[in-house]
Scaffold this motif. Structure first.
Motif, PDB file in Angstrom:
ATOM      1  N   LEU A 158       0.615  -0.960   0.033  1.00 50.31           N
ATOM      2  CA  LEU A 158      -0.294  -0.307  -0.154  1.00 50.31           C
ATOM      3  C   LEU A 158       0.986   1.406  -0.014  1.00 50.31           C
ATOM      4  O   LEU A 158      -0.201   2.571  -0.143  1.00 50.31           O
ATOM      5  N   SER A 159       2.027   1.465   0.613  1.00 51.54           N
ATOM      6  CA  SER A 159       3.328   2.391   0.504  1.00 51.54           C
ATOM      7  C   SER A 159       4.346   1.733   1.202  1.00 51.54           C
ATOM      8  O   SER A 159       4.881   0.598   1.079  1.00 51.54           O
ATOM      9  N   ASP A 160       5.278   2.839   0.120  1.00 52.57           N
ATOM     10  CA  ASP A 160       6.799   2.587   0.360  1.00 52.57           C
ATOM     11  C   ASP A 160       7.625   2.826   1.842  1.00 52.57           C
ATOM     12  O   ASP A 160       8.799   3.419   1.848  1.00 52.57           O
ATOM     13  N   LYS A 161       6.587   3.959   2.658  1.00 51.26           N
ATOM     14  CA  LYS A 161       6.215   4.573   3.905  1.00 51.26           C
ATOM     15  C   LYS A 161       5.656   4.519   5.036  1.00 51.26           C
ATOM     16  O   LYS A 161       4.477   4.033   4.481  1.00 51.26           O
ATOM     17  N   ASN A 162       6.270   4.504   5.853  1.00 51.42           N
ATOM     18  CA  ASN A 162       4.975   4.284   7.526  1.00 51.42           C
ATOM     19  C   ASN A 162       3.936   5.576   6.863  1.00 51.42           C
ATOM     20  O   ASN A 162       4.846   6.133   6.657  1.00 51.42           O
ATOM     21  N   TYR A 163       3.014   5.796   7.418  1.00 50.40           N
ATOM     22  CA  TYR A 163       1.844   6.872   8.480  1.00 50.40           C
ATOM     23  C   TYR A 163       1.473   6.436   8.964  1.00 50.40           C
ATOM     24  O   TYR A 163       2.524   5.854  10.070  1.00 50.40           O
ATOM     25  N   ALA A 164       0.865   7.868   9.083  1.00 50.76           N
ATOM     26  CA  ALA A 164       0.927   8.323  10.822  1.00 50.76           C
ATOM     27  C   ALA A 164      -0.346   8.245  10.805  1.00 50.76           C
ATOM     28  O   ALA A 164      -0.914   9.157   9.935  1.00 50.76           O
ATOM     29  N   PHE A 165      -1.273   8.572  12.056  1.00 50.03           N
ATOM     30  CA  PHE A 165      -2.467   9.407  12.502  1.00 50.03           C
ATOM     31  C   PHE A 165      -2.060  10.936  12.952  1.00 50.03           C
ATOM     32  O   PHE A 165      -1.225  10.740  14.180  1.00 50.03           O
ATOM     33  N   TYR A 166      -2.494  11.752  12.266  1.00 51.96           N
ATOM     34  CA  TYR A 166      -2.290  13.210  13.134  1.00 51.96           C
ATOM     35  C   TYR A 166      -3.832  13.927  13.774  1.00 51.96           C
ATOM     36  O   TYR A 166      -4.286  13.451  13.403  1.00 51.96           O
ATOM     37  N   LEU A 167      -3.455  14.154  15.081  1.00 51.70           N
ATOM     38  CA  LEU A 167      -4.472  15.244  15.131  1.00 51.70           C
ATOM     39  C   LEU A 167      -4.480  16.595  13.467  1.00 51.70           C
ATOM     40  O   LEU A 167      -2.539  17.304  14.332  1.00 51.70           O
ATOM     41  N   LYS A 168      -5.432  17.215  13.375  1.00 50.82           N
ATOM     42  CA  LYS A 168      -4.855  18.449  12.604  1.00 50.82           C
ATOM     43  C   LYS A 168      -5.282  19.593  13.724  1.00 50.82           C
ATOM     44  O   LYS A 168      -5.925  19.893  14.770  1.00 50.82           O
ATOM     45  N   LYS A 169      -4.619  20.609  13.330  1.00 49.49           N
ATOM     46  CA  LYS A 169      -4.163  21.778  13.210  1.00 49.49           C
ATOM     47  C   LYS A 169      -4.876  23.386  14.187  1.00 49.49           C
ATOM     48  O   LYS A 169      -5.778  23.264  15.170  1.00 49.49           O
ATOM     49  N   SER A 170      -6.220  22.893  12.542  1.00 50.71           N
ATOM     50  CA  SER A 170      -7.387  23.293  13.204  1.00 50.71           C
ATOM     51  C   SER A 170      -7.995  23.159  14.565  1.00 50.71           C
ATOM     52  O   SER A 170      -9.034  23.745  15.339  1.00 50.71           O
ATOM     53  N   PHE A 171      -8.261  21.515  14.539  1.00 46.82           N
ATOM     54  CA  PHE A 171      -9.386  20.836  15.970  1.00 46.82           C
ATOM     55  C   PHE A 171      -8.419  21.316  16.967  1.00 46.82           C
ATOM     56  O   PHE A 171      -8.992  21.825  17.580  1.00 46.82           O
ATOM     57  N   ILE A 172      -7.138  21.383  16.963  1.00 47.67           N
ATOM     58  CA  ILE A 172      -6.334  21.148  18.258  1.00 47.67           C
ATOM     59  C   ILE A 172      -6.211  22.767  18.888  1.00 47.67           C
ATOM     60  O   ILE A 172      -6.669  22.745  19.867  1.00 47.67           O
ATOM     61  N   LYS A 173      -6.137  23.582  17.946  1.00 48.38           N
ATOM     62  CA  LYS A 173      -6.361  24.848  18.680  1.00 48.38           C
ATOM     63  C   LYS A 173      -7.971  25.522  19.617  1.00 48.38           C
ATOM     64  O   LYS A 173      -8.011  26.018  19.768  1.00 48.38           O
ATOM     65  N   LYS A 174      -9.077  24.588  18.487  1.00 48.48           N
ATOM     66  CA  LYS A 174     -10.311  24.778  18.880  1.00 48.48           C
ATOM     67  C   LYS A 174      -9.651  24.149  20.537  1.00 48.48           C
ATOM     68  O   LYS A 174     -11.380  24.324  21.404  1.00 48.48           O
ATOM     69  N   LEU A 175      -9.105  23.089  20.594  1.00 53.33           N
ATOM     70  CA  LEU A 175      -9.675  22.834  21.801  1.00 53.33           C
ATOM     71  C   LEU A 175      -8.744  22.597  23.046  1.00 53.33           C
ATOM     72  O   LEU A 175      -9.197  23.376  23.896  1.00 53.33           O
ATOM     73  N   ILE A 176      -7.840  23.161  22.930  1.00 56.45           N
ATOM     74  CA  ILE A 176      -7.024  24.358  23.956  1.00 56.45           C
ATOM     75  C   ILE A 176      -6.921  25.579  23.633  1.00 56.45           C
ATOM     76  O   ILE A 176      -6.726  26.214  25.286  1.00 56.45           O
ATOM     77  N   ASN A 177      -8.499  25.769  23.087  1.00 57.39           N
ATOM     78  CA  ASN A 177      -8.492  27.679  23.172  1.00 57.39           C
ATOM     79  C   ASN A 177     -10.319  27.980  23.716  1.00 57.39           C
ATOM     80  O   ASN A 177     -10.380  28.752  23.839  1.00 57.39           O
TER      81      ASN A 177
END
Length: 215
Positions: free
Chosen positions: A195-214
């Motif tokens: 499926l891929s030549d590299k490992n991938y990862a799940f991330y939290l998006k910046k827009s969502f993080i901004k909403k959470l911490i503010n």
């Protein structure tokens, strides 16, 4: 240590610079700030499934703009590799490794002060430490997860993809082996395909993080 205990300890450290906290500020690499904070509150270090007994600590680079905290990076959650890709392809969000890892998170914004010549680690500080419980956002997280997994299944490959709610994203997260100089491919036994030549990862998006911490 329980997550709520770590939360209380970190809240007491808010707005105090790394210099004031006697944290070793030299040669800080990516992730080192979080390790220093974990040590400061007495959290055991090592390769554990979870940082706390009941959750994870995620420190992340931020800056202040007009009293608002602005995340400067996404937050890596879990790796997608040949070892777990079939589990993701066959699991619902709630039963997946991702669902388990982010059910309880302690988000620790690190305000990284800088000057023209570069970062000044001894003036860094943490602010708005936030307890995140995924159940409050279950529907949106599930929709993002299901969308991402469906894209992998239909396209038979893994590529940078964000969910419709802009909460979750997958993108490459890999480094070449010292000896082989190669990345780590992602192979699905279930689909019998690379499926891929590299490992991938799940991330939290910046827009969502901004909403959470503010909040």
């Amino acid at each position: 240590m329980r997550l709520k205990d770590g939360y209380k300890k970190l809240k007491k450290l808010e707005n105090k610079t790394f210099g004031m906290l006697d944290l070793d500020c030299e040669l800080l690499n990516k992730g080192r700030a979080g390790q220093l904070l974990e040590t400061k509150i007495g959290l055991r270090s090592g390769n554990h499934h979870l940082d706390f007994e009941d959750g994870e600590l995620k420190s992340h680079k931020c800056e202040l703009k007009n009293t608002k905290i602005v995340p400067k990076e996404t937050i890596a959650l879990t790796i997608i590799s040949s070892n777990n890709i079939d589990d993701y392809l066959e699991s619902s969000f709630s039963k997946s490794l991702l669902g388990s890892k982010i059910s309880n998170l302690l988000l620790v914004p690190v305000i990284k002060v800088k000057e023209k010549k570069g970062l000044i680690p001894f003036e860094w500080f943490i602010k708005n430490v936030t307890l995140f419980k995924s159940k409050k956002f279950q529907k949106e997280l599930e929709e993002d997860y299901d969308f991402i997994i469906s894209k992998i299944k239909t396209s038979k490959k893994i590529k940078t993809t964000s969910g419709p709610n802009d909460y979750l994203q997958i993108r490459s997260k890999d480094s070449r082996g010292k000896k082989t100089k190669k990345y780590h491919e992602v192979y699905s036994k279930h689909l019998d395909i690379k499926l891929s030549d590299k490992n991938y990862a799940f991330y939290l998006k910046k827009s969502f993080i901004k909403k959470l911490i503010n909040r």
